[in-house]
Every structure is written in C-alpha cells, then in structure tokens.
Design a protein around this motif. Structure first.
Motif, PDB file in Angstrom:
ATOM      1  N   ILE A 103      -2.926  92.836  46.785  1.00 54.42           N
ATOM      2  CA  ILE A 103      -1.965  92.618  47.898  1.00 54.42           C
ATOM      3  C   ILE A 103      -0.725  91.566  47.509  1.00 54.42           C
ATOM      4  CG2 ILE A 103      -1.304  91.935  50.256  1.00 54.42           C
ATOM      5  CD1 ILE A 103      -3.217  94.341  49.969  1.00 54.42           C
ATOM      6  N   SER A 104      -0.845  90.580  46.529  1.00 54.98           N
ATOM      7  CA  SER A 104      -0.051  89.765  46.097  1.00 54.98           C
ATOM      8  C   SER A 104       0.965  90.482  45.227  1.00 54.98           C
ATOM      9  CB  SER A 104      -0.688  88.686  45.360  1.00 54.98           C
ATOM     10  OG  SER A 104      -1.590  87.547  46.201  1.00 54.98           O
ATOM     11  N   THR A 105       0.442  91.419  44.361  1.00 53.34           N
ATOM     12  CA  THR A 105       1.229  92.086  43.271  1.00 53.34           C
ATOM     13  C   THR A 105       2.104  93.114  44.243  1.00 53.34           C
ATOM     14  OG1 THR A 105      -0.569  92.097  41.582  1.00 53.34           O
ATOM     15  CG2 THR A 105       1.131  93.625  41.511  1.00 53.34           C
ATOM     16  N   ILE A 106       1.540  93.760  45.257  1.00 50.53           N
ATOM     17  CA  ILE A 106       2.309  94.716  45.819  1.00 50.53           C
ATOM     18  C   ILE A 106       3.560  93.908  46.606  1.00 50.53           C
ATOM     19  CG2 ILE A 106       2.500  96.141  47.648  1.00 50.53           C
ATOM     20  CD1 ILE A 106      -0.358  96.929  47.107  1.00 50.53           C
ATOM     21  N   GLN A 107       3.355  92.791  47.311  1.00 52.46           N
ATOM     22  CA  GLN A 107       4.199  92.009  48.002  1.00 52.46           C
ATOM     23  C   GLN A 107       5.155  91.349  47.201  1.00 52.46           C
ATOM     24  OE1 GLN A 107       4.279  92.913  50.515  1.00 52.46           O
ATOM     25  NE2 GLN A 107       2.302  92.586  52.143  1.00 52.46           N
ATOM     26  N   THR A 108       4.873  90.955  45.763  1.00 52.85           N
ATOM     27  CA  THR A 108       5.735  90.251  44.942  1.00 52.85           C
ATOM     28  C   THR A 108       6.914  91.232  44.490  1.00 52.85           C
ATOM     29  OG1 THR A 108       3.999  88.724  43.903  1.00 52.85           O
ATOM     30  CG2 THR A 108       5.937  89.332  42.554  1.00 52.85           C
ATOM     31  N   VAL A 109       6.310  92.725  44.401  1.00 54.79           N
ATOM     32  CA  VAL A 109       7.533  93.650  44.048  1.00 54.79           C
ATOM     33  C   VAL A 109       8.007  93.975  45.149  1.00 54.79           C
ATOM     34  CG1 VAL A 109       7.680  96.322  43.374  1.00 54.79           C
ATOM     35  CG2 VAL A 109       5.845  94.676  42.304  1.00 54.79           C
ATOM     36  N   ALA A 110       7.463  94.076  46.560  1.00 54.93           N
ATOM     37  CA  ALA A 110       8.383  94.097  47.559  1.00 54.93           C
ATOM     38  C   ALA A 110       9.371  93.077  47.686  1.00 54.93           C
ATOM     39  CB  ALA A 110       7.609  94.198  48.789  1.00 54.93           C
TER      40      ALA A 110
END
Length: 759
Positions: A103-110
């Motif tokens: 989830i952290s990786t996804i939200q960092t890209v977002a």
C-alpha cells in the motif's frame, strides 16, 4: 378483499429518479465544494482514470516466487491511466508488513501524479480480513444470522474494520445483503439468510460497525453493500445465471436490505452480476438510477463486480461490442469499473465522451462520488496507516469475540432423549469428511478466494477433531476418516472403532467454495456420506450428526439415523472449539436457523410462504421442511406467557407495544432468541403465512423471567401491492411469540373518513 389502502411510502416503478438523469444538482457542503473544485482542474483522462479499478496482479511481477510489485506496471497504471482503485484477489494471504509495503508503494506513486489523488484499495473482508495472516476470522454471515444478535454483528464489523485498517486497506466489499432464498445458490453462506427483516437488521448493524461514527478515522472502513439487486435468486440456483423477479416481488423481499443499508450510511455499493427478466443490472438505468439514486437516495460509489461491463458483450449479449458495453453501463449509472485486467474501459470511455455518447456531466457525477468517499476516508491526509496504531490486531480480545459469535450461532436441531451434552469421560469416535479440516469451518473467502489454503494459514486453530481431543483428552478420542466428501475411505475401520466407542460424532458437509466453483446439480449430500452414516448407525451407538456446510444440503436420511443433529454452518476459525464447548455442555446452544432446512431436494419453500403452499387435506406434498426457519433447541427450556398488547386496535400515527414474558423453566442458564411474527390474515395481495417483524436475544438464569417488548407501527405491517406501492391495509392481524398468539386490528382513520364521506 380489502378495498381501501393507506400508502405508507411510495416506490414508483419508473417515474421517479428522472432528475438523476440530468446534470448533477448544485452541491452546498464544504466537502462537495472541495471535490467540485478538484474536478474542475482535472482532465478527462484523469477523471476516467478515477473510474477505473484494476486488480493487484496488473501491477505485480509475473513468475516471481513471491509477490512483488512491478515498478513499471505500477507507474503505467497511475501516471498514464490515473487508476483510482486497486483490489486484491491474488492467490495467497500476506502478513501485515507486506501489506504495508504494497500500500505504501502504491500511494507513493499516486503522490507523484499531477493531482496527487490517493488510490482507494478494496478487499473482500467478508468474515474478517480474509487476505491477512493472523487476522480474526468470524463465522460467515449465514452463521452470524443464526445468532439473532445484532450486537454481535456490530462487534464483528468493528473488529473487521480495525484489522482491515491494520492491513492499511480502507475499503471492504462487505456486507452481502442478498436474500438467501435458494439453497442451491453457492453464495448463500455469504448472506444473512432468507428473511428480509433479519438481512436488513443484521446488515445495518455490521455496516455501522464497519464505518463507525467517523469512517475517516484510523479504525474504520467504507462498507460496500452487495450485490444490488436480486443476485441471490437465479432460477436455476447456479451462480450468475438469470433470475425472473417481478418488480413487486423485488421490492417486497430484495430491496429492503439495501434501503436500510443506505439509511445506515453505507458509502459504496457493488452491482449484481446477473440479469433479471432479461436485463443485466449493469445496464439497467431503472435499477441503477431510477431506483437506487431516485428512490433510495444513495449518493455513494456504485462499482461493478468482476469484469461485468465486458460481460454485457461476451455473456449477456446486450451490447454488440466492448465499447457499446461501456456506454450502456456508464449511462445506466455505473461509477467505477472493476475492469480488472487491462485498460480498455479507460480507452473506450474517453472515446465515448469525445463522441458525445457519454455526457461529461455523467463523468463528473461519478468522479464526484469517488473523490468524496476518498476524502471521507481521510486518504488525502493519511493514505497509509501507522503500523504502531493497531496493537489489538489478532488479539485474544478479538478472538474471544469470534468464539462468542460461533457459540451463539451453532444450532441444536435434534436431541433425542437428551443424548447431548456428552459426558467428558466418554469414549468418542470422531469421523467424517469435515472432522479434520479448517476448510469446512471457514468456507470460501478465507485467506484465499476459494479457501483452499485455510489448513495452512489456520494451522494453529482447532479442527472439530482437535477441539474434541483438547476438550476430553486424546485418550478418549478415536479418529477415522470414514469417508471423503464424495467417496468412501476406511469405512470398515470407522465401524470397528464405533463399536468400541460410547458415542459417534459424525461430521458431514462440504469443502470450501464460492461463486461458480460452488455450483451443484444435486442438493443431496453425496451418497458416500450417507453410506458412512448408515454403516455407523448399524452399530447401535448414538450418532451425533454434525453439519459443517455453507448451505442446507439435503441430509434427511442421515438425520433420521442420528440421535442428535447439530448445525455448525461455517462458524469460522473458532468454530471447532465452540462446537466442542456445546457438545460437552460447557456452553448451552442458542442458535436458531436463519433459513428453512428442506426435507427433500425439490421441496424448497421459504417460511414466509403463501397459504397455497401449505397443502391441503388431499395434498401430502405441502410445506413440510426438515426444520423450519427460526428453529433451534437448548439444553434448558423456555416458557412464554402474558402476551400483552398496549391497545386492541392500531390506528394511523400510533405505535402498538407488544410484550411477552419469557421464563427459563429449565435447570441451567441459557440464551433465547425471541422472534416476533405477524400474519396479515386477509389482503388484496395474497399474504404470506407469517413474517418476522422483530427479534431480540436475552440471557436467562434458571428460573428467571424477563419481559421482552416490541413496538409496531402501521408501516411495519406494510406490503408491496400490484402497483409497486408500499401499503398497509386495514384489517385483522395475528401476533405470534413462541406459543403465544393474539389478534389485533389495524384501523385506518383515512379509510374510515373515506367511507363516511368526511375525507
């Protein structure tokens, strides 16, 4: 026939909801204005991206030995297609650390995309957080319904929300609010049973548990009521096959649970994958806009189910191309497409807007709903949770709540000569295909979609066999498999062991499944299971039949041979321990059936049948279930008395208070679900024989008496007439509480005035 009606609420069959088909009305709240300001700054592509949902596999590496995100795929999904949502259906469960990393990786890209709009991640946490290792798994909804305890449903919702947020996920595709009418349907265990009142009451309770008073705090999630509407009544009983449901019937039985879920504040909704009367719901403007938005006033996200826009073309054949399918669905009222594997939805929808075939106001309307929920969830301020905020994850406190739910769900159906509870010094044979697997206690949606890895991930939990061994000691327990689910195993060894035992605990039922995988052609249990029961019964030893199953399979032959029958449903990770507590008397059973248990495979009639289904003196094939809805035994006895009504008549604007005394007339403490049934004796539409209009669960010490009260208004007596209107007609009604009955009259002052010409 009654000639006068009082309209309690109006549900028009197509003339309302038209405003929702025009440009979205101006909004006034501060949050709405903030959302509109963001929409004004968005490109068409950014808007359509928010309406696009893909599965985790799309942004993950293929062929890796363990799950890994693919940086290039993730960047493409978010920075090129501006994907607004990702969901998880990957084939295993993860620990909390891995979920944090994902989830952290996804939200960092977002956060690197132009507008920095967070992704909303969704998951099917339908009886606990099903894809997180170490989570608390509760009984499935069908078992929760058997508790008839809405406080337990609320508590299960709270704990599931806590552990879902502890997995850094803010959106739960639950609860299932479908009406579990057809025992053949493979998803009936995901429902709260066959009764509309139970479904809407338990559904609203769990939604309030999921969402709390502030859905944006770190302990709650957005609920998703599903599957709107009529998904659970396919004519064939097979999943995702056509249903034929008249509008009046739909509104009487299927719509109330969704109406109450909207009132409870549910933020999102998932759409029925099937078709009704030849119309796929994903293309039904009537269902998705006129009724859902116009009548129910739902203003949250309407998301498709798996690939269902594509299926308008490939399965339903109502669209001549994938592009036309997108046009039909979005114009009908779909806000978000669970695509889930590629970006054709995105491409086609952008083209359709440019071509004028999907209006921009419809795009803005959908995106407004999506962004508003993201703001309400606090994702803009806190896209990823803090790992240290969830010390109770998988705690003993949460486990104890699951144990209590399982104990109150398990239902004693038969107890000849009080053979139960068993004595702990007895020698017991445990046998049967469900005796030593956690798959038969949890069912599908347990660690994986089909629950096939449950024995691995729930290895620390007790199967039925292990729980009995712990309860009375391994020296007192013999185990022989006896039969697999559809074939005999070592039945001779089981018979030999039975002859040396004092009692036989025979565990029959089903292996885990869900959706199409669970389709069956015969509601009877496989012959091998009956053969095992027959051979064991020949020994003359008492057979305790334990049913671990997701739907009421036909077990009449086995039940006839049993001294006692116990229904465990799919009682979750703690179901084995709860069952052992009940079998050996440490807990008094209090569950009641939330479905009618059929006696024969072709005699599938719900308890709220029409009088014509009762049969008559010349008909031996009328209503005759093995066990009726609401049935369940206890190790104590309860006596009902002093049924009292506050008035002999009920009039418009009044409330009728109904009370009854319930006494524990036995020798031990016990819990009783008090069920209020009301029958409309005569009506312009053939009335149901009886309908549940209230329930409460009480705990009574031996000899104790409590008064249980219910309040009834004219609206509670209403039904849907042949004009699709909700009406209450004057006339005589019958109340039933336990063995107590009493009649009263509803007198409409409007009708009386009409009759006298004074209206």
């Amino acid at each position: 026939m009654k000639r006068f009606t009082t309209i309690c609420s109006l549900m028009l069959a197509g003339s309302v909801g038209l405003m929702a088909q025009t440009k979205k009305a101006p909004t006034t709240s501060a949050l709405d204005k903030k959302v509109d300001a963001m929409i004004a700054s968005m490109t068409l592509e950014e808007k359509v991206g928010q309406m696009t949902e893909v599965t985790l596999d799309v942004v993950s590496k293929t062929g890796a030995s363990s799950h890994q995100l693919d940086d290039a795929k993730l960047n493409e999904a978010i920075t090129k297609y501006h994907v607004g949502s990702i969901l998880n259906v990957s084939g295993t469960a993860y620990d909390r650390q891995h979920w944090y990393d994902v989830i952290s990786t996804i939200q960092t890209v977002a956060a690197k995309d132009r507008l920095k709009i967070p992704v909303i991640y969704g998951i099917d946490a339908i009886h606990g957080v099903t894809y997180t290792v170490g989570s608390t798994l509760f009984p499935q909804e069908i078992a929760m319904a058997a508790t008839f305890n809405k406080d337990l449903a609320h508590k299960a919702g709270e704990i599931t929300a806590y552990e879902t947020r502890a997995s850094y996920i803010p959106w739960n595709y639950s609860p299932v609010l479908d009406l579990g009418k057809n025992p053949l349907w493979p998803r009936i265990y995901e429902t709260f049973g066959e009764d509309p009142y139970v479904v809407k009451t338990m559904g609203a309770a769990i939604i309030k548990g999921y969402q709390g008073n502030n859905v944006g705090d770190k302990y709650h999630v957005a609920a998703c009521m599903k599957h709107y509407l009529g998904y659970s009544a396919p004519l064939s009983g097979k999943d995702r096959t056509p249903a034929w449901i008249p509008d009046r019937y739909m509104r009487e039985y299927f719509l109330p649970s969704f109406a109450d879920a909207v009132k409870a504040g549910a933020k999102t909704l998932m759409i029925n994958s099937g078709e009704i009367n030849g119309v796929p719901i994903h293309s039904s403007k009537y269902m998705l806009t006129d009724v859902l938005r116009g009548e129910l006033k739902f203003d949250g996200i309407a998301v498709t189910d798996w690939r269902d826009i594509q299926y308008l073309y490939t399965r339903h054949h109502v669209a001549a191309s994938q592009k036309e399918a997108v046009m039909l669905a979005v114009n009908a009222g779909v806000d978000m497409s669970m695509v889930p594997y590629e970006y054709t939805f995105f491409d086609y929808l952008v083209q359709l807007v440019h071509e004028g075939k999907v209006p921009m106001w419809r795009i803005n309307e959908a995106v407004h709903r999506i962004l508003k929920v993201k703001y309400e969830l606090g994702l803009f301020e806190r896209p990823v949770g803090n790992p240290s905020d969830y010390p109770k994850f998988g705690s003993e406190e949460f486990r104890a709540a699951s144990v209590q739910a399982a104990r109150e769900a398990i239902t004693l159906l038969k107890n000849n000569n009080n053979v139960l509870p068993l004595k702990k010094e007895m020698k017991v044979l445990v046998t049967g295909p469900t005796a030593n697997t956690m798959r038969s206690l949890n069912g599908g949606w347990s660690y994986t979609w089909q629950g096939e890895q449950t024995d691995k991930f729930a290895a620390a939990k007790n199967t039925i066999l292990e729980a009995i061994q712990q309860k009375i000691g391994k020296d007192n327990v013999t185990y022989e498999e006896g039969a697999k689910f559809d074939s005999l195993a070592n039945v001779d060894d089981a018979v030999k062991a039975a002859k040396k035992a004092d009692a036989i605990v025979l565990c029959l039922g089903e292996l885990s499944y869900t959706e199409n995988v669970g389709n069956i052609d015969d509601l009877n249990l496989p012959d091998a299971q009956f053969k095992l029961a027959e051979e064991l019964a020949k020994t003359g030893k008492p057979v305790i039949l334990v049913l671990a199953e997701g739907r009421p399979r036909i077990v009449t032959k086995a039940d006839n041979m049993a001294a006692a029958t116990v229904m465990t449903y799919l009682s979750g990770n703690e179901g084995g321990d709860a069952l052992a507590d009940i079998l050996f008397g440490d807990v008094n059973p209090s569950g009641k059936l939330p479905v009618t248990y059929p006696r024969y495979a072709n005699a599938l009639v719900n308890y709220y049948r029409k009088n014509l289904e009762n049969g008559n003196s010349d008909d031996s094939h009328g209503y005759n279930p093995l066990y009726e809805f609401g049935y369940g035994l206890s190790y104590t006895s309860f006596r009902y008395s002093n049924l009292h009504l506050s008035n002999a008549d009920l009039k418009d604007g009044q409330t009728l208070k109904i009370s009854v005394d319930v006494t524990n007339s036995g020798q031990r403490q016990g819990k009783e679900s008090v069920l209020l049934y009301i029958s409309d004796l005569y009506a312009s539409i053939a009335p149901d024989t009886k309908r549940l209009r209230g329930f409460d669960k009480i705990d009574l010490k031996a000899g104790e008496t409590k008064t249980v009260s219910f309040n009834i208004t004219p609206a509670d007596l209403s039904f849907i007439n042949d004009q699709s209107k909700s009406v209450t007609e004057p006339g005589e009604f019958k109340i039933q509480l336990g063995d107590q009955t009493q009649n009263f009259n509803y007198l409409s002052t409007k009708v009386q005035a009409a009759r006298t010409g004074k209206l």
